[in-house]
Scaffold this active site. Structure first.
Site, PDB file in Angstrom:
ATOM      1  N   LYS A 250     -20.854 -14.568   5.823  1.00 11.31           N
ATOM      2  CA  LYS A 250     -19.571 -14.995   5.762  1.00 11.31           C
ATOM      3  C   LYS A 250     -19.012 -16.306   6.128  1.00 11.31           C
ATOM      4  O   LYS A 250     -18.499 -16.991   5.395  1.00 11.31           O
ATOM      5  CB  LYS A 250     -18.590 -13.949   6.554  1.00 11.31           C
ATOM      6  N   CYS A 320      -1.148  -5.508   5.845  1.00 10.37           N
ATOM      7  CA  CYS A 320      -1.971  -4.254   5.942  1.00 10.37           C
ATOM      8  C   CYS A 320      -3.013  -4.126   7.088  1.00 10.37           C
ATOM      9  O   CYS A 320      -4.188  -4.543   6.954  1.00 10.37           O
ATOM     10  CB  CYS A 320      -2.955  -4.318   4.703  1.00 10.37           C
ATOM     11  N   CYS A 327       3.055   0.361   5.368  1.00 13.08           N
ATOM     12  CA  CYS A 327       2.991   0.657   3.882  1.00 13.08           C
ATOM     13  C   CYS A 327       4.633   0.743   3.311  1.00 13.08           C
ATOM     14  O   CYS A 327       4.736   0.742   2.054  1.00 13.08           O
ATOM     15  CB  CYS A 327       2.444   2.071   3.789  1.00 13.08           C
ATOM     16  N   CYS A 330       5.328  -2.464   1.595  1.00  8.52           N
ATOM     17  CA  CYS A 330       4.100  -2.977   0.807  1.00  8.52           C
ATOM     18  C   CYS A 330       4.310  -2.590  -0.540  1.00  8.52           C
ATOM     19  O   CYS A 330       4.799  -1.607  -0.848  1.00  8.52           O
ATOM     20  CB  CYS A 330       2.743  -2.536   1.119  1.00  8.52           C
ATOM     21  N   CYS A 338      -2.167   1.702  -4.386  1.00 10.26           N
ATOM     22  CA  CYS A 338      -2.954   2.081  -3.246  1.00 10.26           C
ATOM     23  C   CYS A 338      -3.057   3.509  -2.971  1.00 10.26           C
ATOM     24  O   CYS A 338      -2.226   4.147  -2.607  1.00 10.26           O
ATOM     25  CB  CYS A 338      -2.301   1.273  -2.087  1.00 10.26           C
TER      26      CYS A 338
END
Length: 377
Positions: A250, A320, A327, A330, A338
C-alpha cells in the site's frame, strides 16, 4: 676377494615430540634434522584450522599453533605433509554476500475477477458525495508532507516518511508527527538529517503515532538504505520500495503515485478494503488488503487506480465509517446500490425514566425521624 662395502652417509630425519603449550594431553610432532635441535615456532602466527594425525584407522585432530601452513598426517606408517588453509587465507577468500533481491509483488491474478454489476453507478455516486465534504485526508494526507520541502529528493522522502508513520494511525496524528519530526531534525526532512539524528530524537517526535518504537528503527534503517543503495533518493519501483523495512505494498503504490507521479497499482488501506467489501464488489469477501487490491486491479479501469484510494479514504472517514456508518445520509442507500446499507434508524441514547417521590421513598428504605429534645436548665 670381496670388494669393500661402500658406506653412504645420509641425513637422518627424525620426528621430535613436544608437549602442546595449550593442552597438556596433546603432543606436537615436528620433522627436523637429528643433529640440529628443533626450534620453536613463532607464537605470533595464527593457528591453522586443524592438523590431522591418523594412525591406521584411528584419527585425532590436534591444533598446532606453530604450523600455520602445513599439517602432519600419519597413516599406516607413512608420513605425508598436507597443505592446510590458515585463518588469514580463509578470511581473504570469503566473498562479500551480494544483497538479496527484493521480493516481487504480484500485479495480477491468474483468473481475473469479474467486474461487479452497477459498480460505475456506485463509483460516480461516491465521487459526488466526496466533492461535497472535506475529509481529514484532504488536508492532512501523505501528499501534504512534501509541500514544506524545496529539494525534490526531500519532497519524495517526506512522502515516504509520512506513509511509514501513517500505519495504524489517524491522518491528524500523522500530520502532526511529520511536522514535529521535521522540526526536531533541523527543519528539513532529508535522508542525511534522519541519519544524523539520534534515535531518541526521532522517537520523541513521533511518540504519538501507533507502534512508534518500531517505526523509529524503520525510518532510520530506511534512510541508511536510501543513502547506500539509491543515492539518497526514493526508489521508483514497487519491489525496491517494499524491500525497505516497514514499507508494504500500500505504501509503495501510494509513494509512486505522489512522489513520482507513477500509476503502477492501487493503494489499498483499511478504508478501501472495508468499503469495497460492504459494496459487494468481491465475489467472496476478501480477508486481506492484498486480496482486495488484486481483485480491484483485475477489473477497475487503470485510469481510476490512483484516485480510488483518495476517494474511498475520505468517504470512509466521513460517511462509511467503521462503526455506525451513516447510511441515512448516504446516496448509495437510497439508490439501492449498497447491499450492506442499514435501513434501521440510528439508535438514540437511552433515557433514564423519571421516578416519582413515592418510588424514591420505597427504594430509599425505612423512614427515620430524628428529633432533638431540649431540657430546661
Amino acid at each position: 676377494m670381496s670388494s669393500p662395502q661402500r658406506q653412504v652417509s645420509r641425513a637422518v630425519t627424525r620426528l621430535s615430540a613436544r608437549a602442546s603449550p595449550y593442552h597438556s594431553a596433546v603432543t606436537l610432532f615436528e620433522a627436523g634434522n637429528a643433529d640440529q635441535p628443533s626450534t620453536s615456532r613463532s607464537s605470533s602466527l595464527k593457528p591453522s584450522k586443524r592438523i590431522k594425525l591418523e594412525v591406521e584407522s584411528k584419527t585425532s585432530d590436534i591444533s598446532d599453533p606453530g604450523t600455520p601452513s602445513t599439517s602432519l598426517r600419519k597413516t599406516s606408517g607413512t608420513l605425508k605433509l598436507e597443505e592446510t588453509i590458515s585463518e588469514e587465507d580463509t578470511n581473504s577468500r570469503v566473498k562479500a554476500k551480494s544483497p538479496k533481491k527484493p521480493k516481487s509483488i504480484p500485479q495480477s491474478l491468474d483468473n481475473p475477477h469479474p467486474a461487479p454489476p452497477h459498480w460505475k453507478e456506485a463509483y460516480d455516486s461516491i465521487k459526488e458525495m466526496r466533492a461535497q465534504t472535506v475529509a481529514p485526508v484532504d488536508t492532512m494526507g501523505c501528499d501534504q508532507a512534501q509541500h514544506d520541502e524545496k529539494d525534490p529528493k526531500n519532497r519524495r522522502f517526506a512522502v515516504l516518511v509520512s506513509l511509514m508513520l501513517s500505519s495504524q494511525t489517524k491522518d491528524e496524528v500523522t500530520d502532526a508527527a511529520v511536522k514535529k519530526l521535521r522540526a526536531a531534525v533541523g527543519g528539513t526532512l532529508s535522508v542525511a538529517a534522519i541519519i544524523s539524528a539520534e534515535d531518541s530524537t526521532i522517537a520523541d517526535a513521533i511518540a504519538k503515532v501507533g507502534f512508534w518504537r518500531r517505526k523509529t528503527g524503520y525510518i532510520k534503517k530506511a534512510a541508511l538504505r536510501l543513502r547506500d543503495d539509491f543515492d539518497s533518493d526514493v526508489p521508483k519501483t514497487v519491489d525496491e520500495l517494499c524491500s525497505l523495512l516497514g514499507v508494504g505494498p500500500k505504501m509503495a503504490f501510494l509513494t509512486l503515485h505522489v512522489a513520482w507521479n507513477l500509476n503502477h497499482g492501487i493503494g489499498v488501506d483499511v478504508h478501501v478494503h472495508r468499503i469495497t467489501n460492504r459494496l459487494g464488489w468481491h465475489q467472496r469477501p476478501t480477508k486481506k488488503p492484498e486480496e482486495t487490491r488484486l481483485n480491484l486491479q483485475s477489473w477497475l479501469p487503470i485510469e481510476l487506480h490512483r484516485e480510488i484510494n483518495y476517494m474511498l479514504v475520505g468517504f470512509g472517514q466521513t460517511i462509511c465509517v467503521p462503526v455506525g456508518p451513516k447510511c441515512d445520509s448516504c446516496a448509495l442507500s437510497t439508490k439501492g446500490l449498497c447491499p450492506s446499507a442499514s435501513t434501521k434508524p440510528p439508535r438514540s441514547p437511552k433515557k433514564r425514566k423519571r421516578q416519582s417521590s413515592a418510588d424514591l421513598e420505597r427504594e430509599s428504605g425505612p423512614k427515620i425521624d430524628i428529633a432533638i429534645e431540649s431540657s430546661d436548665l
